[in-house]
Write a protein that holds these residues in place. Sequence first.
Motif, short mmCIF file in Angstrom:
data_model
loop_
_atom_site.label_atom_id
_atom_site.label_comp_id
_atom_site.label_asym_id
_atom_site.label_seq_id
_atom_site.Cartn_x
_atom_site.Cartn_y
_atom_site.Cartn_z
N CYS A 161 0.83 -1.21 0.00
CA CYS A 161 0.00 0.00 0.00
C CYS A 161 0.86 1.26 0.00
CB CYS A 161 -0.97 -0.03 1.18
SG CYS A 161 -2.21 -1.31 0.92
N GLU A 162 2.00 1.18 0.67
CA GLU A 162 2.91 2.33 0.62
C GLU A 162 3.38 2.58 -0.80
OE1 GLU A 162 4.80 1.84 5.09
OE2 GLU A 162 6.15 1.81 3.37
N TRP A 163 3.70 1.53 -1.51
CA TRP A 163 4.19 1.71 -2.89
C TRP A 163 3.12 2.32 -3.76
CZ3 TRP A 163 6.60 -3.86 -3.33
CH2 TRP A 163 7.63 -3.97 -2.38
N LEU A 164 1.87 1.89 -3.57
CA LEU A 164 0.80 2.49 -4.37
C LEU A 164 0.73 3.99 -4.13
CD1 LEU A 164 -2.10 -0.08 -3.87
CD2 LEU A 164 -0.82 0.33 -5.97
N THR A 165 0.78 4.38 -2.84
CA THR A 165 0.67 5.81 -2.54
C THR A 165 1.87 6.57 -3.10
OG1 THR A 165 1.81 5.71 -0.42
CG2 THR A 165 -0.55 5.33 -0.38
N ALA A 166 2.99 5.85 -3.30
CA ALA A 166 4.20 6.51 -3.79
C ALA A 166 4.03 7.09 -5.19
CB ALA A 166 5.37 5.53 -3.78
N ILE A 167 3.05 6.63 -5.95
CA ILE A 167 2.90 7.22 -7.29
C ILE A 167 2.44 8.67 -7.18
CG2 ILE A 167 2.53 5.01 -8.46
CD1 ILE A 167 -0.44 5.85 -8.73
N SER A 168 1.75 9.02 -6.08
CA SER A 168 1.33 10.41 -5.90
C SER A 168 2.20 11.14 -4.89
CB SER A 168 -0.11 10.48 -5.39
OG SER A 168 -0.96 9.78 -6.23
N ASP A 169 2.74 10.39 -3.94
CA ASP A 169 3.42 11.02 -2.82
C ASP A 169 4.67 10.19 -2.49
OD1 ASP A 169 4.13 12.29 -0.49
OD2 ASP A 169 2.19 12.06 0.51
N PRO A 170 5.70 10.32 -3.34
CA PRO A 170 6.87 9.42 -3.18
C PRO A 170 7.62 9.64 -1.87
CG PRO A 170 7.24 11.02 -4.95
CD PRO A 170 5.81 11.15 -4.54
N THR A 171 7.64 10.87 -1.38
CA THR A 171 8.41 11.13 -0.16
C THR A 171 7.84 10.32 1.00
OG1 THR A 171 8.77 13.33 -0.98
CG2 THR A 171 9.32 12.96 1.31
N TRP A 172 6.50 10.31 1.10
CA TRP A 172 5.83 9.55 2.15
C TRP A 172 5.87 8.05 1.85
CZ3 TRP A 172 3.74 9.58 6.90
CH2 TRP A 172 2.80 8.60 7.22
N GLY A 173 5.46 7.71 0.63
CA GLY A 173 5.29 6.30 0.29
C GLY A 173 6.60 5.51 0.27
N LEU A 174 7.69 6.19 -0.03
CA LEU A 174 8.96 5.47 -0.15
C LEU A 174 9.91 5.78 1.00
CD1 LEU A 174 9.54 5.81 -3.99
CD2 LEU A 174 8.66 3.84 -2.74
N ARG A 175 9.37 6.39 2.08
CA ARG A 175 10.27 6.81 3.16
C ARG A 175 11.04 5.65 3.76
NH1 ARG A 175 5.33 6.00 4.71
NH2 ARG A 175 4.74 5.35 6.81
N ARG A 176 10.44 4.45 3.74
CA ARG A 176 11.15 3.29 4.30
C ARG A 176 11.98 2.56 3.25
NH1 ARG A 176 8.36 -1.03 6.88
NH2 ARG A 176 6.56 -0.91 5.49
N TRP A 177 11.90 2.99 2.00
CA TRP A 177 12.46 2.19 0.92
C TRP A 177 13.65 2.83 0.24
CZ3 TRP A 177 10.79 -2.47 1.33
CH2 TRP A 177 9.60 -2.65 2.05
N ARG A 178 14.00 4.04 0.68
CA ARG A 178 15.21 4.66 0.14
C ARG A 178 16.33 4.34 1.12
NH1 ARG A 178 13.02 10.58 -1.44
NH2 ARG A 178 14.89 10.64 -2.73
#
Length: 420
Positions: A161-178
């Motif tokens: 679900c975080e990845w899905l949100t990352a298409i609109s809000d990458p800073t939030w959605g990918l905060r754990r993935w960078r």
Amino acid sequence: MRINFSQKTKSIVAGRSGYLCSYPGCPTPLTIGPAREDDGVSKTGEVAHIYSAAKEGPRGQGNLTKAQLKSVENAIWLCAYHATLVDTNRGTYYPPAVLVSYKGLHEASIARKHRGIYAPLGWLHELRITGGSLFKTPAKIRFGQVSFLAGGNESGRSSLCEWLTAISDPTWGLRRWRNRYGDDQPLCFEVTLFNPAKITVGVQVLESAKIRFHLNGQEVPFNPISTRFFTITEVNKGRVADHEKEAWNTWSDLQRISSAIHIDATALENILPDVGNVERSVQKIWIEEPQQVSSEMSDGDISRSQLMVKLKHQGFSLHFSQLSSSEQALVLIEIGIALASFSANYVPTVLVLDGFSVFDDRRRAEWVDYFSSANHLFQTIIEVVSEGGKLDLHLRPSWQAVSLVGSHRFVEIHQFGETE
Ligand SMILES: [Zn+2]
């Protein structure tokens, strides 16, 4: 033995589609008009089966009952050309999930026009994961009006679900993935949307922690296609970021909710009057400002405004923090519904409900029926906590479900009803 639609079902399906072919971008969608004779009506559309009329038919029958196979939900209105096209090659290019997406998108578009809402239309169709250290790749998930993600706590439900949100809000959605150094497979995925044309947004996290976006294969600076995600989770300290944990103790309920569901506090406060309008558990929810601050009382609690809730079955009001966790869940879900209902009038919207146990009990079917209703212009994703990805639910044709089996690096994604 073929399971055919009744005349009544056919006319309901045709009407719900506005007598327009549901195939996205159909060049001749209108399937009704004047006949050659002066007093006749010419109809050229067809009601096609999503799951097949016969066992050996295209797309098969899934595990649907006879009643489900005959239902409005299992039917899609198409022009004669597209009704034939979707069945060619045994329906290989048009699995049930694709037709469910076409139908959902089309009905949402007709519902909007019917209500005089002219806003961008969109539909979340598919997530394809091609790299990363969590799932066996490649893997894909298809979404419906209501989609279930069932899996245990280590199965990556929330990550999806975080990845899905990352298409609109990458800073939030990918905060754990960078900045995940040492991952031999950096995260890479694609989200397919219909708006109404098919669009694929690619997201790639590079080893340098930079993020690259692609739109239909072309590199772009960011994803310009807007889809709004609301992710509603339990409000507890364990979920806030480390640097916020200390501040948490001094926050009001409104601040806590605002942080947990990542919604601006003003927007959250302003949506509260709409929450009681939803015909479910909450009668009223409002903010009570502190009456007076007494110097004798310790600061902290007293100077804060209180979030007050009146539940229908209780008839009296309580502070949000006094509610049981399942009552809090009902309140949060209704806040999510109010946010998503409003947003969906303007932009394509997806409501994500993360790990609430109300979806584990007998009231689940009732809730899910509610989310399936065409009154809702948003899609809903329900994450169900379930070891081994088991889902104790009789799926309906327009729902999608995936189970996530395994743990770290070896999680397999299985879409219910699909054999591929
Ligand atoms: Zn067509």
